[in-house]
Design an enzyme around this catalytic site. Structure first.
Site, PDB file in Angstrom:
ATOM      1  N   THR A  67      -0.996  -9.906  -9.817  1.00  0.00           N
ATOM      2  CA  THR A  67      -1.837  -8.800  -9.365  1.00  0.00           C
ATOM      3  C   THR A  67      -2.650  -9.233  -8.148  1.00  0.00           C
ATOM      4  O   THR A  67      -2.431 -10.320  -7.586  1.00  0.00           O
ATOM      5  CB  THR A  67      -2.688  -8.251 -10.539  1.00  0.00           C
ATOM      6  OG1 THR A  67      -3.345  -7.064 -10.097  1.00  0.00           O
ATOM      7  CG2 THR A  67      -3.724  -9.258 -11.038  1.00  0.00           C
ATOM      8  N   LYS A  71       0.239 -10.147  -4.686  1.00  0.00           N
ATOM      9  CA  LYS A  71       1.527  -9.438  -4.760  1.00  0.00           C
ATOM     10  C   LYS A  71       2.410  -9.663  -3.532  1.00  0.00           C
ATOM     11  O   LYS A  71       3.625  -9.577  -3.618  1.00  0.00           O
ATOM     12  CB  LYS A  71       1.305  -7.941  -4.960  1.00  0.00           C
ATOM     13  CG  LYS A  71       0.854  -7.559  -6.359  1.00  0.00           C
ATOM     14  CD  LYS A  71       0.821  -6.043  -6.489  1.00  0.00           C
ATOM     15  CE  LYS A  71       0.358  -5.608  -7.854  1.00  0.00           C
ATOM     16  NZ  LYS A  71       0.552  -4.161  -8.054  1.00  0.00           N
ATOM     17  N   ASP A 108       6.416  -1.285 -10.379  1.00  0.00           N
ATOM     18  CA  ASP A 108       5.506  -0.152 -10.152  1.00  0.00           C
ATOM     19  C   ASP A 108       6.262   1.145  -9.869  1.00  0.00           C
ATOM     20  O   ASP A 108       5.831   2.227 -10.293  1.00  0.00           O
ATOM     21  CB  ASP A 108       4.558  -0.449  -8.982  1.00  0.00           C
ATOM     22  CG  ASP A 108       3.474  -1.451  -9.355  1.00  0.00           C
ATOM     23  OD1 ASP A 108       3.145  -1.558 -10.554  1.00  0.00           O
ATOM     24  OD2 ASP A 108       2.959  -2.131  -8.446  1.00  0.00           O
ATOM     25  N   GLY A 137      -0.639  -0.410  -0.914  1.00  0.00           N
ATOM     26  CA  GLY A 137       0.421  -1.005  -1.716  1.00  0.00           C
ATOM     27  C   GLY A 137       0.985  -0.051  -2.762  1.00  0.00           C
ATOM     28  O   GLY A 137       2.201   0.018  -2.970  1.00  0.00           O
TER      29      GLY A 137
HETATM   30  P1  ATR Z   1      -3.722  -0.091  -2.897  1.00  0.00           P
HETATM   31  O1  ATR Z   1      -2.908  -1.296  -2.518  1.00  0.00           O
HETATM   32  O2  ATR Z   1      -4.262  -0.145  -4.296  1.00  0.00           O
HETATM   33  O3  ATR Z   1      -2.990   1.191  -2.644  1.00  0.00           O
HETATM   34  P2  ATR Z   1      -5.321  -0.180  -0.453  1.00  0.00           P
HETATM   35  O4  ATR Z   1      -4.278  -0.904   0.300  1.00  0.00           O
HETATM   36  O5  ATR Z   1      -6.727  -0.644  -0.310  1.00  0.00           O
HETATM   37  O6  ATR Z   1      -5.053  -0.164  -2.013  1.00  0.00           O
HETATM   38  O7  ATR Z   1      -5.213   1.358  -0.085  1.00  0.00           O
HETATM   39  C1  ATR Z   1      -6.205   2.254  -0.416  1.00  0.00           C
HETATM   40  C2  ATR Z   1      -5.842   3.629   0.144  1.00  0.00           C
HETATM   41  O8  ATR Z   1      -6.976   4.469  -0.008  1.00  0.00           O
HETATM   42  C3  ATR Z   1      -5.526   3.601   1.642  1.00  0.00           C
HETATM   43  O9  ATR Z   1      -4.531   4.557   1.905  1.00  0.00           O
HETATM   44  C4  ATR Z   1      -6.856   3.985   2.253  1.00  0.00           C
HETATM   45  O10 ATR Z   1      -6.770   4.566   3.528  1.00  0.00           O
HETATM   46  P3  ATR Z   1      -6.818   3.639   4.865  1.00  0.00           P
HETATM   47  O11 ATR Z   1      -5.437   3.102   5.058  1.00  0.00           O
HETATM   48  O12 ATR Z   1      -7.255   4.547   5.925  1.00  0.00           O
HETATM   49  O13 ATR Z   1      -7.833   2.533   4.576  1.00  0.00           O
HETATM   50  C5  ATR Z   1      -7.311   5.029   1.256  1.00  0.00           C
HETATM   51  N1  ATR Z   1      -8.753   5.275   1.371  1.00  0.00           N
HETATM   52  C6  ATR Z   1      -9.756   4.417   1.108  1.00  0.00           C
HETATM   53  N2  ATR Z   1     -10.956   5.011   1.336  1.00  0.00           N
HETATM   54  C7  ATR Z   1     -10.689   6.273   1.755  1.00  0.00           C
HETATM   55  C8  ATR Z   1     -11.503   7.404   2.155  1.00  0.00           C
HETATM   56  N3  ATR Z   1     -12.836   7.346   2.165  1.00  0.00           N
HETATM   57  N4  ATR Z   1     -10.865   8.534   2.524  1.00  0.00           N
HETATM   58  C9  ATR Z   1      -9.524   8.593   2.518  1.00  0.00           C
HETATM   59  N5  ATR Z   1      -8.711   7.590   2.160  1.00  0.00           N
HETATM   60  C10 ATR Z   1      -9.282   6.448   1.780  1.00  0.00           C
END
Ligand code: ATR
Length: 280
Positions: A67, A71, A108, A137
């Protein structure tokens, strides 16, 4: 993997790892199926990851889950990467093969589709356009799952446009990038809406999207599982959409991993759901 009569060891490697629900999940199944074995939380700092992965074989582990933040790093540390994991670009399950080599998988994508089919058993990604919000991710795994299941149109939108464009590169003819500002309009005619962003999670603001254009026949899925009913899912349910919470994906992604580690294909039951819900 170890012989059938032996004590079988597996665990989850992360840093930190205390937040992982995997020990509860796998522990529930180990006792349910009466398997002699253990599933441990394994806190491993990033600089220790190569030693930890190499050590699996020496320690007699059947394998491990991986995790945050490992990853991606683990991709280069295994002897072979399953094609689905290669396309997602991340490994969440390492299996020690009988010959001692290491195979990397990503469960996943499987877990996401299985969570939809828990609610709608005949769900087919090819049945209509899907809208995916976010490009991290989790979004990668979900986009791959939809493409592999026969999706013909995935509308991908993300606050940071470039990340969506990069992810769409996986199959530009089927994955169409929509500007974040147009996310509400992109719902028109969709059969599935998936939130993969952190918005709606405990401590974060609700996702800012208007559902008016979304057909009420569409399924709405949120990978956030704390709370189980996010503001997005509550709004969707109130207007008549079928909703799928994020706990299903978490539970189902563990099924193929457990089978690889312990040799039994476990069932996702209401009991398991309650056991994990109690830890949220
Ligand atoms: P994970 O691997 O769990 O998917 P991540 O890589 O941190 O986590 O991705 C989080 C997602 O939430 C991203 O698509 C992020 O958008 P950005 O690529 O612009 O960072 C999105 N996200 C986080 N905060 C956000 C907000 N306030 N409004 C819209 N999207 C948001």
């Amino acid at each position: 993997m170890a012989g059938p009569q032996s004590f079988k060891l597996a665990g989850v490697i992360g840093w930190p790892v205390a937040q992982s629900r995997s020990p509860v999940l796998h522990g529930h199944w180990l006792s349910q199926y009466g398997i002699r074995g253990a599933y441990l939380p394994l806190p491993v700092k990033p600089d220790a990851l190569p030693d930890a992965i190499r050590g699996l074989r020496a320690l007699g582990f059947s394998g491990c889950n991986v995790t945050i933040p490992h990853k991606l790093g683990v991709l280069k540390l295994v002897d072979r990467v399953d094609p689905v994991a290669a396309r997602i670009g991340a490994v969440n399950t390492v299996v020690v093969q009988d010959d001692g080599t290491l195979s990397g998988f990503n469960t996943d994508a499987y877990g996401f589709l299985a969570s939809l089919r828990d609610v709608t058993p005949d769900f087919k990604a090819g049945s209509g356009p899907a809208v995916v919000l976010g490009a991290g991710g989790a979004a990668r795994a979900i986009v791959v799952s939809l493409l592999d299941d026969g999706a013909t149109e995935v509308r991908l939108t993300n606050r940071t446009l470039e990340r969506a464009q990069e992810l769409a590169g996986i199959d530009p003819s089927r994955v169409k990038v929509v500007p974040w500002e147009s996310r509400s309009d992109a719902l028109s005619g969709a059969a599935l809406l998936v939130n993969t962003t952190s918005q709606g999670m405990v401590g974060y603001p609700p996702l800012d999207i208007a559902l008016d254009a979304l057909p009420t026949s569409a399924m709405v899925s949120d990978i956030v599982y704390n709370p189980l009913e996010t503001p997005l899912l509550a709004a969707a349910r109130k207007r008549g959409n079928i909703t799928v919470d994020g706990l299903g994906m978490l539970l189902h992604q563990a099924v193929p991993a457990f089978e690889a580690f312990y040799g039994v294909r476990p069932k996702v039951s209401a009991d398991l759901r309650r056991a994990v819900e109690a830890t949220l």
